[in-house]
Design a protein around this motif. Structure first.
Motif, PDB file in Angstrom:
ATOM      1  N   THR A   1       5.635  -5.283 -15.024  1.00 52.47           N
ATOM      2  CA  THR A   1       5.563  -5.364 -16.481  1.00 52.47           C
ATOM      3  C   THR A   1       6.430  -4.272 -17.100  1.00 52.47           C
ATOM      4  OG1 THR A   1       3.599  -3.954 -16.500  1.00 52.47           O
ATOM      5  CG2 THR A   1       3.239  -6.337 -16.509  1.00 52.47           C
ATOM      6  N   LYS A   2       6.973  -4.552 -18.282  1.00 57.31           N
ATOM      7  CA  LYS A   2       7.730  -3.535 -18.998  1.00 57.31           C
ATOM      8  C   LYS A   2       6.806  -2.379 -19.341  1.00 57.31           C
ATOM      9  CE  LYS A   2      11.169  -6.616 -21.000  1.00 57.31           C
ATOM     10  NZ  LYS A   2      11.720  -7.237 -22.223  1.00 57.31           N
ATOM     11  N   GLY A   3       7.281  -1.170 -19.139  1.00 60.73           N
ATOM     12  CA  GLY A   3       6.451   0.000 -19.393  1.00 60.73           C
ATOM     13  C   GLY A   3       5.674   0.467 -18.186  1.00 60.73           C
ATOM     14  N   ALA A   4       5.827  -0.242 -17.053  1.00 62.95           N
ATOM     15  CA  ALA A   4       5.113   0.153 -15.831  1.00 62.95           C
ATOM     16  C   ALA A   4       5.671   1.465 -15.291  1.00 62.95           C
ATOM     17  CB  ALA A   4       5.225  -0.939 -14.777  1.00 62.95           C
ATOM     18  N   ALA A   5       4.776   2.289 -14.738  1.00 61.84           N
ATOM     19  CA  ALA A   5       5.175   3.574 -14.161  1.00 61.84           C
ATOM     20  C   ALA A   5       5.638   3.379 -12.717  1.00 61.84           C
ATOM     21  CB  ALA A   5       4.008   4.554 -14.209  1.00 61.84           C
ATOM     22  N   ALA A   6       6.285   4.405 -12.173  1.00 63.76           N
ATOM     23  CA  ALA A   6       6.817   4.340 -10.806  1.00 63.76           C
ATOM     24  C   ALA A   6       5.716   4.049  -9.787  1.00 63.76           C
ATOM     25  CB  ALA A   6       7.523   5.644 -10.471  1.00 63.76           C
ATOM     26  N   VAL A   7       4.547   4.627 -10.001  1.00 62.91           N
ATOM     27  CA  VAL A   7       3.461   4.402  -9.041  1.00 62.91           C
ATOM     28  C   VAL A   7       3.007   2.941  -9.054  1.00 62.91           C
ATOM     29  CG1 VAL A   7       1.578   5.017 -10.649  1.00 62.91           C
ATOM     30  CG2 VAL A   7       1.289   5.357  -8.164  1.00 62.91           C
ATOM     31  N   GLU A   8       3.089   2.291 -10.214  1.00 66.68           N
ATOM     32  CA  GLU A   8       2.729   0.867 -10.298  1.00 66.68           C
ATOM     33  C   GLU A   8       3.769   0.010  -9.593  1.00 66.68           C
ATOM     34  OE1 GLU A   8       0.875  -0.217 -14.380  1.00 66.68           O
ATOM     35  OE2 GLU A   8       2.104   1.555 -14.761  1.00 66.68           O
ATOM     36  N   ALA A   9       5.030   0.404  -9.725  1.00 66.61           N
ATOM     37  CA  ALA A   9       6.102  -0.305  -9.028  1.00 66.61           C
ATOM     38  C   ALA A   9       5.929  -0.158  -7.518  1.00 66.61           C
ATOM     39  CB  ALA A   9       7.460   0.231  -9.460  1.00 66.61           C
ATOM     40  N   ALA A  10       5.550   1.052  -7.090  1.00 71.45           N
ATOM     41  CA  ALA A  10       5.317   1.296  -5.663  1.00 71.45           C
ATOM     42  C   ALA A  10       4.186   0.425  -5.131  1.00 71.45           C
ATOM     43  CB  ALA A  10       5.001   2.779  -5.448  1.00 71.45           C
ATOM     44  N   GLU A  11       3.174   0.205  -5.966  1.00 68.09           N
ATOM     45  CA  GLU A  11       2.025  -0.602  -5.553  1.00 68.09           C
ATOM     46  C   GLU A  11       2.406  -2.068  -5.354  1.00 68.09           C
ATOM     47  OE1 GLU A  11      -2.714  -0.865  -6.592  1.00 68.09           O
ATOM     48  OE2 GLU A  11      -1.301  -0.478  -8.224  1.00 68.09           O
ATOM     49  N   GLU A  12       3.432  -2.524  -6.087  1.00 63.89           N
ATOM     50  CA  GLU A  12       3.914  -3.893  -5.903  1.00 63.89           C
ATOM     51  C   GLU A  12       4.405  -4.098  -4.477  1.00 63.89           C
ATOM     52  OE1 GLU A  12       4.219  -6.914  -7.566  1.00 63.89           O
ATOM     53  OE2 GLU A  12       2.717  -5.959  -8.835  1.00 63.89           O
ATOM     54  N   ILE A  13       4.999  -3.047  -3.929  1.00 60.65           N
ATOM     55  CA  ILE A  13       5.523  -3.130  -2.564  1.00 60.65           C
ATOM     56  C   ILE A  13       4.388  -3.074  -1.558  1.00 60.65           C
ATOM     57  CG2 ILE A  13       7.001  -1.968  -0.869  1.00 60.65           C
ATOM     58  CD1 ILE A  13       8.689  -1.002  -3.272  1.00 60.65           C
ATOM     59  N   HIS A  14       3.500  -2.091  -1.733  1.00 60.58           N
ATOM     60  CA  HIS A  14       2.332  -1.958  -0.856  1.00 60.58           C
ATOM     61  C   HIS A  14       1.375  -0.940  -1.485  1.00 60.58           C
ATOM     62  CE1 HIS A  14      -0.145  -1.397   2.702  1.00 60.58           C
ATOM     63  NE2 HIS A  14       0.478  -2.424   3.260  1.00 60.58           N
ATOM     64  N   THR A  15       0.096  -1.218  -1.398  1.00 64.22           N
ATOM     65  CA  THR A  15      -0.898  -0.294  -1.977  1.00 64.22           C
ATOM     66  C   THR A  15      -0.788   1.095  -1.353  1.00 64.22           C
ATOM     67  OG1 THR A  15      -2.530  -1.130  -0.387  1.00 64.22           O
ATOM     68  CG2 THR A  15      -2.552  -2.090  -2.594  1.00 64.22           C
ATOM     69  N   ASP A  16      -0.351   1.144  -0.107  1.00 63.65           N
ATOM     70  CA  ASP A  16      -0.207   2.417   0.597  1.00 63.65           C
ATOM     71  C   ASP A  16       0.820   3.323  -0.092  1.00 63.65           C
ATOM     72  OD1 ASP A  16      -1.369   3.771   2.752  1.00 63.65           O
ATOM     73  OD2 ASP A  16       0.464   3.581   3.931  1.00 63.65           O
ATOM     74  N   PHE A  17       1.875   2.719  -0.629  1.00 61.33           N
ATOM     75  CA  PHE A  17       2.900   3.502  -1.316  1.00 61.33           C
ATOM     76  C   PHE A  17       2.344   4.129  -2.589  1.00 61.33           C
ATOM     77  CE2 PHE A  17       5.903   1.218   1.368  1.00 61.33           C
ATOM     78  CZ  PHE A  17       6.886   2.170   1.581  1.00 61.33           C
ATOM     79  N   ALA A  18       1.422   3.437  -3.228  1.00 63.03           N
ATOM     80  CA  ALA A  18       0.809   3.978  -4.451  1.00 63.03           C
ATOM     81  C   ALA A  18      -0.179   5.089  -4.113  1.00 63.03           C
ATOM     82  CB  ALA A  18       0.116   2.870  -5.220  1.00 63.03           C
ATOM     83  N   LYS A  19      -1.000   4.862  -3.085  1.00 66.16           N
ATOM     84  CA  LYS A  19      -2.014   5.843  -2.704  1.00 66.16           C
ATOM     85  C   LYS A  19      -1.403   7.148  -2.202  1.00 66.16           C
ATOM     86  CE  LYS A  19      -5.545   2.421  -1.394  1.00 66.16           C
ATOM     87  NZ  LYS A  19      -6.235   1.789  -0.249  1.00 66.16           N
ATOM     88  N   LYS A  20      -0.312   7.041  -1.457  1.00 65.57           N
ATOM     89  CA  LYS A  20       0.300   8.225  -0.839  1.00 65.57           C
ATOM     90  C   LYS A  20       1.629   8.603  -1.501  1.00 65.57           C
ATOM     91  CE  LYS A  20      -1.858   7.007   3.582  1.00 65.57           C
ATOM     92  NZ  LYS A  20      -1.612   6.641   4.994  1.00 65.57           N
ATOM     93  N   PHE A  21       1.775   8.184  -2.743  1.00 65.77           N
ATOM     94  CA  PHE A  21       3.023   8.412  -3.491  1.00 65.77           C
ATOM     95  C   PHE A  21       3.344   9.910  -3.584  1.00 65.77           C
ATOM     96  CE2 PHE A  21       5.681   9.078  -7.127  1.00 65.77           C
ATOM     97  CZ  PHE A  21       6.420   7.921  -7.310  1.00 65.77           C
ATOM     98  N   ILE A  22       4.553  10.268  -3.215  1.00 63.79           N
ATOM     99  CA  ILE A  22       5.025  11.650  -3.374  1.00 63.79           C
ATOM    100  C   ILE A  22       6.090  11.707  -4.472  1.00 63.79           C
ATOM    101  CG2 ILE A  22       6.284  13.563  -2.294  1.00 63.79           C
ATOM    102  CD1 ILE A  22       4.949  12.858   0.323  1.00 63.79           C
ATOM    103  N   LYS A  23       7.106  10.875  -4.324  1.00 68.14           N
ATOM    104  CA  LYS A  23       8.179  10.831  -5.323  1.00 68.14           C
ATOM    105  C   LYS A  23       8.972   9.543  -5.129  1.00 68.14           C
ATOM    106  CE  LYS A  23      11.316  13.513  -2.367  1.00 68.14           C
ATOM    107  NZ  LYS A  23      12.148  14.732  -2.243  1.00 68.14           N
ATOM    108  N   ALA A  24       9.892   9.319  -6.048  1.00 67.25           N
ATOM    109  CA  ALA A  24      10.776   8.165  -5.940  1.00 67.25           C
ATOM    110  C   ALA A  24      12.188   8.581  -6.293  1.00 67.25           C
ATOM    111  CB  ALA A  24      10.313   7.041  -6.865  1.00 67.25           C
ATOM    112  N   GLU A  25      13.142   7.994  -5.594  1.00 66.23           N
ATOM    113  CA  GLU A  25      14.549   8.203  -5.910  1.00 66.23           C
ATOM    114  C   GLU A  25      15.027   6.964  -6.665  1.00 66.23           C
ATOM    115  OE1 GLU A  25      16.483   8.914  -2.210  1.00 66.23           O
ATOM    116  OE2 GLU A  25      15.518  10.868  -1.902  1.00 66.23           O
TER     117      GLU A  25
END
Length: 363
Positions: free
Chosen positions: A295-319
């Motif tokens: 969705t427009k306005g989604a944060a990086a952690v939400e985008a990470a969750e689209e890929i896998h919930t694990d990426f959201a839970k253990k999110f450190i940073k994004a390039e």
């Protein structure tokens, strides 16, 4: 994120024919009412030229597009809200989709009968919209009855819901859809919980023949769409059928012949994305290049969750870097960091259309 669109309309308005063309699936599109009983589902790749460019840059083992699910729902008739025809089944199927695509017959073909024995787009729209409204009115009335129990139990949410739902009922009874009912975020909760049919985004599709581009009926449909806070597009169902199965070059030639820039499918998907407030980001590498929907306005952690919930839970940073920078430096894509074009962002970064992301997670 799953995006699904439900085709609705009276019998024999071209829903199944258009569905066949868009999804390139072979389903029954016979000339009689209720040919479509169980909803047919087609998964369609979202056309995005940016994926071709990115695949050329990264040479991945596979390229994965976003997809849209099209659902061809049985034709509606008068009094569907009372169970006429396939009424109850039809209405329950609409509740499951995110966007309602109302197919309206404008084309005149003596070989295709109309369930009302005439071609009158405005009357068809009136039948569909009335049935959806009446079904919603019934839903709100039932909810108000159940809500009395909360009021008797002195629950504060019961009083709020009663006020909101009574206002909503009055709104619906004037012939206006739930999507045009104004409410704040707190008031929105009891409304959203009802999954009302007229609260869903709607796209009006005028199904025309090739000689009807300037038909006044089309302008009338557009005005109704605007009044009901809905989108509107024109599609030539017969042309879409002719294009189904053609390669890209053949499609371009056929579109040029009709003076069109893109197939109806592209226009429909764009409208669906706009209605739902969606956007695309990409992940790119040697293994795969892939498009993702958020969705427009989604944060990086939400985008990470689209890929896998694990990426959201253990999110450190994004390039993050942009598609535009990728194509500007396609020959030295690995040097984007040294060029200062890669942003290191945290969870709260707001994703932008066309962002290319690499998510880093902890153990």
């Amino acid at each position: 994120m799953k995006l699904n669109c439900g085709f609705v309309g009276l019998p024999n308005v071209g829903k199944s024919t258009l569905f066949n063309a868009l999804s390139n699936n072979s389903i029954a599109a016979e000339n009689y009412p209720f040919c479509t009983i169980e909803p047919n589902v087609g998964i369609v790749e979202v056309p995005d030229d940016r994926l071709k460019v990115l695949s050329k840059i990264f040479s991945p083992k596979k390229t994965i597009c976003n997809t849209v699910e099209f659902i061809d729902i049985a034709g509606l008739v008068k009094n569907a809200h009372k169970g006429e025809g396939l009424g109850n089944q039809f209405l329950s199927q609409i509740r499951s989709v995110k966007v309602v695509v109302q197919i309206i017959r404008v084309f005149d073909d003596k070989n295709v009968t109309h369930v009302e024995n005439r071609v009158d787009p405005m009357d068809d729209i009136e039948i569909i919209n009335t049935e959806l409204l009446l079904a919603d009115i019934k839903t709100v009335e039932k909810s108000l009855e159940k809500n009395e129990k909360l009021i008797k139990a002195n629950k504060p949410e019961g009083k709020l819901a009663k006020t909101i739902l009574n206002s909503l009922l009055e709104h619906l009874n004037t012939g206006l859809p739930a999507r045009s009912f104004e409410r704040n975020s707190k008031e929105d909760v009891p409304v959203k919980n009802l999954f009302l049919l007229t609260d869903k985004p709607m796209i009006y599709v005028a199904n025309i023949s090739e000689n009807q581009v300037g038909d006044e009926k089309i302008d009338e449909i557009k005005k109704v769409a605007e009044k009901n806070q809905s989108s509107f597009i024109i599609i030539n169902g017969k042309l879409e059928s002719e294009m189904a199965g053609l390669d890209e070059e053949e499609k371009k030639l056929l579109l040029n012949e009709y003076g069109l820039e893109e197939p109806g499918l592209n226009s429909l998907i764009k409208e669906a994305y706009t209605n739902l407030g969606l956007q695309t980001f990409f992940t790119c590498g040697e293994e795969e290049v892939r498009a993702w929907t958020i969705t427009k306005g989604a944060a990086a952690v939400e985008a990470a969750e689209e890929i896998h919930t694990d990426f959201a839970k253990k999110f450190i940073k994004a390039e993050i870097y942009s598609f535009e920078d990728a194509i500007k430096h396609e020959n030295n894509i690995k040097d984007l960091k040294t060029l200062g074009l890669v942003k290191i962002v945290g969870k709260d970064y707001i994703m932008q259309e066309g962002d290319i992301a690499y998510f880093i997670k902890g153990q």
